[in-house]
Design a protein around this motif. Sequence first.
Motif, PDB file in Angstrom:
ATOM      1  N   GLY A 209       6.138   4.115  20.290  1.00  0.00           N
ATOM      2  CA  GLY A 209       4.754   3.503  19.970  1.00  0.00           C
ATOM      3  C   GLY A 209       3.920   4.421  20.464  1.00  0.00           C
TER       4      GLY A 209
ATOM      5  N   VAL B  33      -0.657  -4.395  11.984  1.00  0.00           N
ATOM      6  CA  VAL B  33      -0.545  -2.663  11.349  1.00  0.00           C
ATOM      7  C   VAL B  33      -1.210  -2.746  10.402  1.00  0.00           C
TER       8      VAL B  33
ATOM      9  N   HIS C  35      -1.272  -2.526  17.994  1.00  0.00           N
ATOM     10  CA  HIS C  35       0.033  -2.908  17.816  1.00  0.00           C
ATOM     11  C   HIS C  35       0.609  -3.912  18.740  1.00  0.00           C
TER      12      HIS C  35
ATOM     13  N   ASP D  81       6.696  -1.075   9.969  1.00  0.00           N
ATOM     14  CA  ASP D  81       5.960  -1.780  11.408  1.00  0.00           C
ATOM     15  C   ASP D  81       5.194  -0.665  12.020  1.00  0.00           C
ATOM     16  N   GLN D  82       4.728  -0.708  13.335  1.00  0.00           N
ATOM     17  CA  GLN D  82       3.722  -0.036  13.839  1.00  0.00           C
ATOM     18  C   GLN D  82       4.081   1.670  13.655  1.00  0.00           C
TER      19      GLN D  82
END
Length: 763
Positions: free
Chosen positions: A270, A138, A133, A199-200
């Motif tokens: 995250g 991704v 990431h 996204d991540q």
Amino acid sequence: MGENRLIHGRYRLLDLIGRGGMGEVWRARDESLGRQVAVKCLEPLGPYRDPSLTRVLRERFRREARVAAALSHRGVTVVHDFGESDGVLYLVMELLEGRDLSRLLEDNKGHPLPVDDVLDIAAQIAAALSYTHRQGVVHRDLKPANIVRTADGTVKICDFGIARLAHDIGFTTRLTGTGVALGTPHYMSPEQIAGGEVDQRSDLYSLGCVLYEIATGAPPFDLEDAWAILIGHRDTPPPPPRERRPELPGHLEEIILGLLAKQPGERPSGAGELVDRIRAGRATGALPGPVVPAPPDAADTPTPPPTWTQGMTTGRKALGTGLGALPPVPGALLSCEWAAVPRKDAGLRRPTAAPPDAGDHGGPVDARRPVPAPPAKRAAPPAERLVALAVRHREGVRLAGLGRWAEAGEAHRAVAAERAALLGPDHPETLASRYETAFALVRAGRVTEALTAYTDLAEARAGVLGADHPDTLAARQETAYALGRLGRHFEAHQMYAEVLAARVRAMGPDHPDTLRCRHNLACTLGRLGRLDDARRTALEVADARARVLGPDHPDTLVSRCEVAYAEGQSGRWEEALRLYHEVAGARARVLGADHPDTLAARYETALSLGRLGRSADALRLYRELIVDRTRVQGPTHPETLRARHGRGVNLGRLGRWADALAEAHDVCLLREQTLGPAHPDTLVSRREVAVALGWLGRWAEALTEYRRITATRAQTLGPDHPDTLAGQGDEAHCLERLGRATEAGELYRRVAVVRRRSGPDGA
């Protein structure tokens, strides 16, 4: 692609490791460096024939190579080289000696992995994702099959085949614009399903699904229909993992539920934060609880997933073919705070009686009408007993998913008895176990017992939940199915018609459950000989399912098969052949060439060819089908033997009676060994032996076979059953051919008398 082929003058292919959506993976030798590597190859067209789709797949492959080659981390598979050779795109990677998580679960016989292993795997994956990431990558398709644990315990993420660079929006637009679905339903994030920004945090959600499965043995939404899985990910909170495996530590459950939050902002920010949470949990055994979203408001109008999901199938999850569908919100740990509706007013239901996400299908409750007082509350049962029963319920579902129906039925029967003692005989969870028991009885061949169980269950659910509650209707619909299995088609038709009317009132004409009931009604009409009505109803259902679910949805294809069946029974075999051929092609695309439904459609195609007199074509299809069924299901599987029977019949139609006799004799022997001497399929094969003997002029041997058939049918079906009488007719024909006309005439007369006495239908 074959063994010993040399790629780019350097990589010699040694043996095939596996196949996937992007091509084949081979064990190979790097001739330059003398080391073994893995080579992933994408054929110019692969299984696809559309040039625009081929270009997309090529672009994905090249992107995978560039993305993966730029990554360098012990938790990510190393890419050594990539390029194109003789029209074949290839990617050279390190050769991993180990097992992916899917195989680890299979090796563990479907049981979840040890808690320490789950935590170790979670920490290593989180560290690898934290690195990727940070590089702006991704993965987008994280699942057990893409995560390998090597022999030394290192965990590596593989296959960035549908990864995207976070900053490269144009690439995403180009690749998703084709309508090709990205992701695997069991592990897709809600934002992927909605077609929103990914996204991540989407990878973190998929990781939560993976951890849930290796920790409990099943995915968070363990359903067979891809559409239901997608809806579950989008709208339904998953059952807490400790409901399925009570010994899991609380901090691991909190980590998993935090990853499975519906809103990306409610997950860890995250993978680095996730690493810290795992370390803290292992050190202290306690973590702050995650923010779990509230269930959706039942008053909200649900929005369907995007159109690109409509053709999706469930794909292969870690435990292979599924464990069986459960309600969207299993209530394994109910507190007993539920209210039964008195039987004298079964139509009045309290809103709390329905599942939280089901809405009130019976309409609003009139506040002016009195609500019956709830029954006296039982003492709250011990939580550990409820948890243990929930785990045993899941074990019964697992056994059913493996096809071990007798064991599954006994497991559910025991759970039902204990739930009845603990919660009460009419508690929804007790009734759920009774439903699973009856379902297993049907699949185990104990249909008469299942009919009694379903009848009692439907009455109980009507009293508790109301006559039009979906669970009550499900029990009544299964009752009708059992009636049909017992040959009581008129009664089955009446019940299907009543359930259909109730489903239309409660759910609407296009609800998938309503359409399933209409499909069953179409089947029953055909069994009653109302072929035009059956064809019309099946065609209407197929059109509705195509509109609601998509033209290639498995349910749509099932209804198209029923249309084809009605066409064939009406003598329109050309139209039946066309439909079966189209369904076989669609199923191969959607479900795979080796899926049982695909093989079934190919069988019906061959059968239609034979009925049209095209026996040479039918013989070719049967031969191919026998090879595939033997490889997939085994040489003695009933469906393999059915295909062999079809081959024998068509050998006879081509006049090759010696070959037909040999095939019929082999199939009869195998059916007798695997199904029993009195099984209808065994008797059909024995009759085929007798027919072949007659065509070869061996009438005395044929008479012996026919008499064996008649004696068995008389014992199992009764002396006056139409099939028994048909066997006696065959005996009389043999006697005629042997010159024993007097005996033949006497047997013909006896059969005629019984048939006249039984009525025009011979029953």
